[in-house]
Design a protein around this motif. Sequence first.
Motif, PDB file in Angstrom:
ATOM      1  N   LEU A  31      46.104  -7.662 -28.810  1.00  0.00           N
ATOM      2  CA  LEU A  31      46.477  -8.725 -29.731  1.00  0.00           C
ATOM      3  C   LEU A  31      47.074  -8.162 -31.016  1.00  0.00           C
ATOM      4  O   LEU A  31      48.061  -8.684 -31.538  1.00  0.00           O
ATOM      5  N   ALA A  78      50.809  -8.847 -32.330  1.00  0.00           N
ATOM      6  CA  ALA A  78      51.035  -9.421 -33.656  1.00  0.00           C
ATOM      7  C   ALA A  78      52.066  -8.619 -34.436  1.00  0.00           C
ATOM      8  O   ALA A  78      52.863  -9.177 -35.201  1.00  0.00           O
ATOM      9  N   ARG A  81      53.300 -16.226 -35.945  1.00  0.00           N
ATOM     10  CA  ARG A  81      51.996 -15.803 -35.433  1.00  0.00           C
ATOM     11  C   ARG A  81      51.037 -16.978 -35.337  1.00  0.00           C
ATOM     12  O   ARG A  81      50.903 -17.773 -36.272  1.00  0.00           O
ATOM     13  N   GLU A 111      45.294 -16.853 -33.904  1.00  0.00           N
ATOM     14  CA  GLU A 111      44.673 -15.728 -33.215  1.00  0.00           C
ATOM     15  C   GLU A 111      45.405 -14.429 -33.538  1.00  0.00           C
ATOM     16  O   GLU A 111      44.783 -13.398 -33.810  1.00  0.00           O
ATOM     17  N   LEU A 112      46.729 -14.474 -33.551  1.00  0.00           N
ATOM     18  CA  LEU A 112      47.503 -13.283 -33.873  1.00  0.00           C
ATOM     19  C   LEU A 112      47.364 -12.917 -35.348  1.00  0.00           C
ATOM     20  O   LEU A 112      47.321 -11.735 -35.701  1.00  0.00           O
ATOM     21  N   ALA A 140      44.179 -11.088 -35.692  1.00  0.00           N
ATOM     22  CA  ALA A 140      44.268  -9.754 -35.093  1.00  0.00           C
ATOM     23  C   ALA A 140      45.063  -8.799 -35.968  1.00  0.00           C
ATOM     24  O   ALA A 140      44.841  -7.579 -35.927  1.00  0.00           O
TER      25      ALA A 140
END
Length: 217
Positions: free
Chosen positions: A55, A59, A67, A70-71, A74
């Motif tokens: 991840l 990213a 993004r 979640e990205l 990360a």
Amino acid sequence: MPTLLHLDTSVFPGESSASRSVTATFRKEWEAQHPHGTVIYRDLAAEPVPHLDGLAVAAGFTAPDERTPELQAAFALRETLTSELEQADVVLISAPMYNFTIPSTLKAWLDHVFIMGRTAGGEQTTVSGTPTVVVASRGGGYGPGTPRESFEFVTNFLQKALGEALGLDVEFVVPELTLARSNPAMADLVEAADASKAKAHEEAAAKAKALAARFAA
């Protein structure tokens, strides 16, 4: 006031670590010249950064405005570490040789700060030209002409990774034969080891003073 980014990576504490003792000499001289400057310090042995995962890699190749949450999460650590590097006027790194190469903790840090199109992947990066001093200590002798020259994967790797990929202006301080006083088989090398240690401290202090002078108020 100037900013120093100081990374230590030795698994041994304080004076029991050759690389830490030399980076401490550099930092002491630097802070004497800039007592009100900023020092960003990371002990990557005591508080290692996690290895890069899928991840975090994804990213790095995704535009910030694209993004997902979640990205973004990360990428948060990569952004922190990279911003620290970008803020630095001077970088100081301890890189003891472990099994012929750099500590895995330093490699993990490098993986986070290698961001294509930002810190790497172009002729001009966001950190190009930043003066960087690497204390590359090693227990034996791996210099040119020695039997184990071909086993040296610290300075050659870091020159490529830091100097060519990131564009940092890299210099090395190399205390050698650091195991001479603890390894009976190296007893005849104690004098050479002590000389190498003294030279490393002298070089570190001199480099700190010279670099500090670049950023004199």
